[in-house]
Scaffold this motif. Sequence first.
Motif, short mmCIF file in Angstrom:
data_model
loop_
_atom_site.label_atom_id
_atom_site.label_comp_id
_atom_site.label_asym_id
_atom_site.label_seq_id
_atom_site.Cartn_x
_atom_site.Cartn_y
_atom_site.Cartn_z
N ASP A 40 1.02 -1.21 0.01
CA ASP A 40 -0.08 0.26 -0.31
C ASP A 40 0.52 1.36 0.01
OD1 ASP A 40 -2.51 1.45 0.18
OD2 ASP A 40 -3.08 0.26 1.53
N THR A 41 0.06 2.75 -0.33
CA THR A 41 1.17 3.84 0.01
C THR A 41 1.64 4.22 1.30
OG1 THR A 41 -1.05 4.89 0.80
CG2 THR A 41 -0.19 4.81 -1.90
N ASP A 42 2.85 4.55 1.04
CA ASP A 42 3.28 4.98 2.45
C ASP A 42 2.37 5.30 3.24
OD1 ASP A 42 5.10 3.46 1.81
OD2 ASP A 42 6.84 5.64 1.91
N GLU A 43 1.85 6.13 2.47
CA GLU A 43 0.49 7.76 3.52
C GLU A 43 -0.54 6.36 4.40
OE1 GLU A 43 1.39 7.81 0.46
OE2 GLU A 43 2.71 9.93 0.84
N LYS A 44 -0.88 5.21 3.22
CA LYS A 44 -2.30 4.31 3.81
C LYS A 44 -1.67 3.34 5.28
CE LYS A 44 -6.06 3.29 1.08
NZ LYS A 44 -6.42 2.66 0.24
N ILE A 45 -0.01 3.51 5.08
CA ILE A 45 0.68 2.19 5.71
C ILE A 45 0.97 3.74 7.34
CG2 ILE A 45 2.40 1.26 6.77
CD1 ILE A 45 2.81 0.52 3.68
N LEU A 46 1.29 4.76 7.11
CA LEU A 46 1.37 5.23 8.36
C LEU A 46 0.03 6.48 9.25
CD1 LEU A 46 3.12 7.18 9.77
CD2 LEU A 46 2.62 9.34 8.27
N LEU A 47 -1.39 5.63 8.39
CA LEU A 47 -2.72 6.03 8.85
C LEU A 47 -2.67 5.06 9.85
CD1 LEU A 47 -5.21 7.31 9.21
CD2 LEU A 47 -5.93 6.06 7.32
N ALA A 48 -2.39 3.76 8.91
CA ALA A 48 -2.72 2.01 9.99
C ALA A 48 -1.56 2.42 11.19
CB ALA A 48 -2.39 1.29 8.98
N ALA A 49 -1.19 2.50 11.43
CA ALA A 49 0.37 3.23 12.20
C ALA A 49 -0.41 3.66 13.34
CB ALA A 49 1.31 3.28 12.17
N LYS A 50 -0.57 5.03 12.83
CA LYS A 50 -1.80 5.78 13.38
C LYS A 50 -2.88 5.74 14.71
CE LYS A 50 -0.42 10.23 11.82
NZ LYS A 50 0.17 11.10 10.68
N ILE A 51 -3.17 4.56 14.07
CA ILE A 51 -5.27 4.74 14.38
C ILE A 51 -4.91 3.11 15.33
CG2 ILE A 51 -6.49 5.65 12.59
CD1 ILE A 51 -7.08 2.70 11.42
#
Length: 72
Positions: A40-51
Amino acid sequence: MKVTVDRTKCEGYAKCIQASPKVFKLDAKMIAEVIDPKGDTDEKILLAAKICPTKAISLEEEGTGKRVFPVD
Ligand code: SF4
């Protein structure tokens, strides 16, 4: 990015899987594992980590090893 799940912190809420289903999945013990860090995009992976409610996911830049998440 290098994607790591601290399996001692994960409590199987599956929020990361909702955010990024090609990168994370729950294993037979209902603990998240990384199936494809480039899924997935880095942005989506970052979102996953944040939530992630237990902050079990950490991210580092490939190559430099610089911490992307969590940051102090
Ligand atoms: S969101 Fe966090 S606690 Fe939930 S499954 Fe993913 S890594 Fe585990």
